[in-house]
Write a protein that holds these residues in place. Structure first.
Motif, PDB file in Angstrom:
ATOM      1  N   ALA A 166      82.357 -14.079  94.577  1.00  0.00           N
ATOM      2  CA  ALA A 166      82.334 -14.989  95.724  1.00  0.00           C
ATOM      3  C   ALA A 166      81.829 -14.254  96.969  1.00  0.00           C
ATOM      4  O   ALA A 166      80.983 -14.766  97.724  1.00  0.00           O
ATOM      5  N   ASP A 167      82.305 -13.057  97.162  1.00  0.00           N
ATOM      6  CA  ASP A 167      81.926 -12.262  98.334  1.00  0.00           C
ATOM      7  C   ASP A 167      80.443 -11.888  98.281  1.00  0.00           C
ATOM      8  O   ASP A 167      79.714 -12.027  99.278  1.00  0.00           O
ATOM      9  N   LEU A 168      79.992 -11.433  97.125  1.00  0.00           N
ATOM     10  CA  LEU A 168      78.590 -11.004  97.007  1.00  0.00           C
ATOM     11  C   LEU A 168      77.642 -12.184  97.203  1.00  0.00           C
ATOM     12  O   LEU A 168      76.573 -12.032  97.807  1.00  0.00           O
ATOM     13  N   GLN A 169      78.023 -13.347  96.690  1.00  0.00           N
ATOM     14  CA  GLN A 169      77.172 -14.524  96.882  1.00  0.00           C
ATOM     15  C   GLN A 169      77.064 -14.883  98.368  1.00  0.00           C
ATOM     16  O   GLN A 169      75.992 -15.246  98.844  1.00  0.00           O
ATOM     17  N   ARG A 170      78.163 -14.769  99.082  1.00  0.00           N
ATOM     18  CA  ARG A 170      78.126 -15.015 100.530  1.00  0.00           C
ATOM     19  C   ARG A 170      77.210 -14.031 101.245  1.00  0.00           C
ATOM     20  O   ARG A 170      76.629 -14.332 102.276  1.00  0.00           O
ATOM     21  N   ARG A 171      77.099 -12.836 100.696  1.00  0.00           N
ATOM     22  CA  ARG A 171      76.308 -11.784 101.339  1.00  0.00           C
ATOM     23  C   ARG A 171      74.884 -11.709 100.800  1.00  0.00           C
ATOM     24  O   ARG A 171      74.187 -10.712 101.011  1.00  0.00           O
ATOM     25  N   GLN A 172      74.484 -12.747 100.048  1.00  0.00           N
ATOM     26  CA  GLN A 172      73.115 -12.839  99.525  1.00  0.00           C
ATOM     27  C   GLN A 172      72.742 -11.719  98.551  1.00  0.00           C
ATOM     28  O   GLN A 172      71.587 -11.313  98.451  1.00  0.00           O
ATOM     29  N   VAL A 173      73.756 -11.184  97.862  1.00  0.00           N
ATOM     30  CA  VAL A 173      73.457 -10.304  96.728  1.00  0.00           C
ATOM     31  C   VAL A 173      73.502 -11.200  95.486  1.00  0.00           C
ATOM     32  O   VAL A 173      74.540 -11.784  95.177  1.00  0.00           O
ATOM     33  N   ARG A 174      72.353 -11.331  94.828  1.00  0.00           N
ATOM     34  CA  ARG A 174      72.262 -12.290  93.732  1.00  0.00           C
ATOM     35  C   ARG A 174      72.971 -11.799  92.467  1.00  0.00           C
ATOM     36  O   ARG A 174      72.780 -10.667  92.049  1.00  0.00           O
ATOM     37  N   CYS A 175      73.789 -12.684  91.866  1.00  0.00           N
ATOM     38  CA  CYS A 175      74.383 -12.408  90.554  1.00  0.00           C
ATOM     39  C   CYS A 175      73.538 -13.133  89.501  1.00  0.00           C
ATOM     40  O   CYS A 175      73.009 -14.212  89.769  1.00  0.00           O
ATOM     41  N   LEU A 176      73.406 -12.555  88.321  1.00  0.00           N
ATOM     42  CA  LEU A 176      72.547 -13.160  87.292  1.00  0.00           C
ATOM     43  C   LEU A 176      73.200 -14.375  86.644  1.00  0.00           C
ATOM     44  O   LEU A 176      72.523 -15.173  85.996  1.00  0.00           O
ATOM     45  N   THR A 177      74.521 -14.511  86.779  1.00  0.00           N
ATOM     46  CA  THR A 177      75.204 -15.736  86.361  1.00  0.00           C
ATOM     47  C   THR A 177      76.069 -16.183  87.533  1.00  0.00           C
ATOM     48  O   THR A 177      76.526 -15.354  88.330  1.00  0.00           O
ATOM     49  N   GLU A 178      76.301 -17.511  87.602  1.00  0.00           N
ATOM     50  CA  GLU A 178      77.047 -18.027  88.754  1.00  0.00           C
ATOM     51  C   GLU A 178      78.501 -17.579  88.720  1.00  0.00           C
ATOM     52  O   GLU A 178      79.114 -17.343  89.760  1.00  0.00           O
ATOM     53  N   ARG A 179      79.056 -17.448  87.506  1.00  0.00           N
ATOM     54  CA  ARG A 179      80.452 -17.031  87.331  1.00  0.00           C
ATOM     55  C   ARG A 179      80.506 -15.842  86.378  1.00  0.00           C
ATOM     56  O   ARG A 179      79.602 -15.655  85.561  1.00  0.00           O
ATOM     57  N   PRO A 180      81.567 -15.058  86.449  1.00  0.00           N
ATOM     58  CA  PRO A 180      81.722 -13.957  85.482  1.00  0.00           C
ATOM     59  C   PRO A 180      81.783 -14.486  84.053  1.00  0.00           C
ATOM     60  O   PRO A 180      82.236 -15.614  83.820  1.00  0.00           O
ATOM     61  N   ARG A 181      81.305 -13.676  83.122  1.00  0.00           N
ATOM     62  CA  ARG A 181      81.384 -14.010  81.702  1.00  0.00           C
ATOM     63  C   ARG A 181      82.134 -12.901  80.973  1.00  0.00           C
ATOM     64  O   ARG A 181      82.296 -11.815  81.518  1.00  0.00           O
ATOM     65  N   THR A 182      82.524 -13.190  79.746  1.00  0.00           N
ATOM     66  CA  THR A 182      83.187 -12.144  78.964  1.00  0.00           C
ATOM     67  C   THR A 182      82.133 -11.171  78.453  1.00  0.00           C
ATOM     68  O   THR A 182      81.188 -11.565  77.769  1.00  0.00           O
ATOM     69  N   GLY A 183      82.302  -9.893  78.807  1.00  0.00           N
ATOM     70  CA  GLY A 183      81.312  -8.890  78.444  1.00  0.00           C
ATOM     71  C   GLY A 183      81.518  -8.333  77.053  1.00  0.00           C
ATOM     72  O   GLY A 183      82.390  -8.785  76.293  1.00  0.00           O
ATOM     73  N   ALA A 184      80.727  -7.334  76.720  1.00  0.00           N
ATOM     74  CA  ALA A 184      80.721  -6.762  75.375  1.00  0.00           C
ATOM     75  C   ALA A 184      82.055  -6.124  75.014  1.00  0.00           C
ATOM     76  O   ALA A 184      82.346  -5.909  73.840  1.00  0.00           O
ATOM     77  N   HIS A 185      82.881  -5.809  76.018  1.00  0.00           N
ATOM     78  CA  HIS A 185      84.150  -5.142  75.724  1.00  0.00           C
ATOM     79  C   HIS A 185      85.344  -6.046  75.989  1.00  0.00           C
ATOM     80  O   HIS A 185      86.470  -5.572  76.187  1.00  0.00           O
ATOM     81  N   GLY A 186      85.061  -7.374  76.027  1.00  0.00           N
ATOM     82  CA  GLY A 186      86.143  -8.354  76.133  1.00  0.00           C
ATOM     83  C   GLY A 186      86.675  -8.557  77.532  1.00  0.00           C
ATOM     84  O   GLY A 186      87.672  -9.260  77.728  1.00  0.00           O
ATOM     85  N   LYS A 187      86.030  -7.950  78.527  1.00  0.00           N
ATOM     86  CA  LYS A 187      86.506  -8.093  79.905  1.00  0.00           C
ATOM     87  C   LYS A 187      85.509  -8.922  80.716  1.00  0.00           C
ATOM     88  O   LYS A 187      84.322  -8.963  80.385  1.00  0.00           O
ATOM     89  N   PRO A 188      85.949  -9.558  81.811  1.00  0.00           N
ATOM     90  CA  PRO A 188      85.017 -10.362  82.619  1.00  0.00           C
ATOM     91  C   PRO A 188      84.008  -9.453  83.322  1.00  0.00           C
ATOM     92  O   PRO A 188      84.391  -8.456  83.946  1.00  0.00           O
ATOM     93  N   VAL A 189      82.745  -9.827  83.207  1.00  0.00           N
ATOM     94  CA  VAL A 189      81.676  -9.030  83.827  1.00  0.00           C
ATOM     95  C   VAL A 189      80.685  -9.949  84.530  1.00  0.00           C
ATOM     96  O   VAL A 189      80.598 -11.142  84.244  1.00  0.00           O
ATOM     97  N   VAL A 190      79.932  -9.359  85.440  1.00  0.00           N
ATOM     98  CA  VAL A 190      78.800 -10.048  86.056  1.00  0.00           C
ATOM     99  C   VAL A 190      77.726  -8.995  86.316  1.00  0.00           C
ATOM    100  O   VAL A 190      78.032  -7.825  86.549  1.00  0.00           O
ATOM    101  N   PHE A 191      76.462  -9.429  86.199  1.00  0.00           N
ATOM    102  CA  PHE A 191      75.359  -8.510  86.491  1.00  0.00           C
ATOM    103  C   PHE A 191      74.733  -8.878  87.832  1.00  0.00           C
ATOM    104  O   PHE A 191      74.532 -10.062  88.125  1.00  0.00           O
ATOM    105  N   LEU A 192      74.434  -7.851  88.643  1.00  0.00           N
ATOM    106  CA  LEU A 192      73.784  -8.073  89.941  1.00  0.00           C
ATOM    107  C   LEU A 192      72.282  -7.885  89.791  1.00  0.00           C
ATOM    108  O   LEU A 192      71.825  -7.062  88.983  1.00  0.00           O
ATOM    109  N   HIS A 193      71.526  -8.635  90.560  1.00  0.00           N
ATOM    110  CA  HIS A 193      70.065  -8.605  90.454  1.00  0.00           C
ATOM    111  C   HIS A 193      69.524  -7.233  90.877  1.00  0.00           C
ATOM    112  O   HIS A 193      69.838  -6.752  91.976  1.00  0.00           O
TER     113      HIS A 193
END
Lengths: 171, 171
Positions: A130-157
């Motif tokens: 939420a904070d990064l989106q407000r600051r115009q740092v683009r995330c590759l998905t709108e919300r976190p997803r479950t990553g390869a190790h079972g934890k919530p992840v998000v990728f930044l552009h």
């Protein structure tokens, strides 16, 4: 500051905090400025895409003497992985698995392999996104997803992060 | 095993150890197999080349909330650096300095910036280089040189390291 509040109150706190985010991060600890609602943590791993998982594993295990994991197939993420333990952090070797691997295109561009992304831990990924989106740092998905190790992840552009694909993972 | 021996004796020990290197690293601790004369350590840093040092520093300091160093000019290495402290390791932002910077060509190929190399510590860089050369892992210089932080370093050829430029630094 950990918040355990109901919906509307939490929204109010978040909106107030959002308006102060820029100052809060730049001048942490200043009187009257609330602390951020999330915090960056340690480097979890560096992901390295390789065209030859056995050869790369052998380099780190047999030549460099590092402790390495057994290969692990993660078909839902289109990769086979091996972790290299460096004591304070890990390297994650990635090799394509299946026909729709996110690593295939990378290896077409980098046939010898190369650094694919870095993963840094955060304590609250929802607040971070939420904070990064407000600051115009683009995330590759709108919300976190479950990553390869079972934890919530998000990728930044990468274009917003000095050309580096940065993964944030909730620790 | 730390060796404080004279020339010929040391050579004998090294030759014996070299012949056993592959087994020693693959089967550490096996009875009768001497330990390696050098050891891989922790990840010292990830170096990220950036076309805009101020903007990249601001991202990590003001947006992501990390602790960052003051910029440091290293004219003898052709770079200006900023360190990002992630607790367990560091990111090192690199920007070209002067007309003969090793980063200039990298940024021509990667105008947005990108991961340039990773640096892993070793306890004995002379032994590491001798061992790696015996194992046909190419070093970019024949002998270690003094790196940007005043310590002996050597770079390994990316083609021998899954496409990654690996710096070894004596800790």
């Amino acid at each position: 500051m950990q918040l355990l509040l109901g919906g509307s109150c939490r929204q109010l706190v978040m909106a107030t905090a959002a308006s102060l985010c820029r100052r809060a991060h730049g001048q942490a600890g200043e009187a009257g400025v609330p602390k951020m609602l999330w915090k960056l943590g340690r480097l979890n791993h560096i992901a390295i895409a390789t065209p030859d998982l056995k050869k790369s594993t052998a380099l780190y295990r047999d030549v460099l003497g590092a402790e390495v994991s057994e290969p692990q197939a993660l078909p839902e993420h289109g990769v086979r992985t091996v972790f290299i333990n460096l004591g304070n952090t890990k390297l994650e070797l990635l090799h394509p698995l299946g026909n729709d691997s996110p690593i295939t295109n990378f290896l077409k561009k980098h046939p010898s392999g190369g650094m694919h992304h870095i993963c840094i831990e955060v304590d609250n990924i929802e607040e971070a996104v939420a904070d990064l989106q407000r600051r115009q740092v683009r995330c590759l998905t709108e919300r976190p997803r479950t990553g390869a190790h079972g934890k919530p992840v998000v990728f930044l552009h990468p274009k917003d992060c000095a050309g580096v694909l940065v993964e944030l993972e909730e620790a």
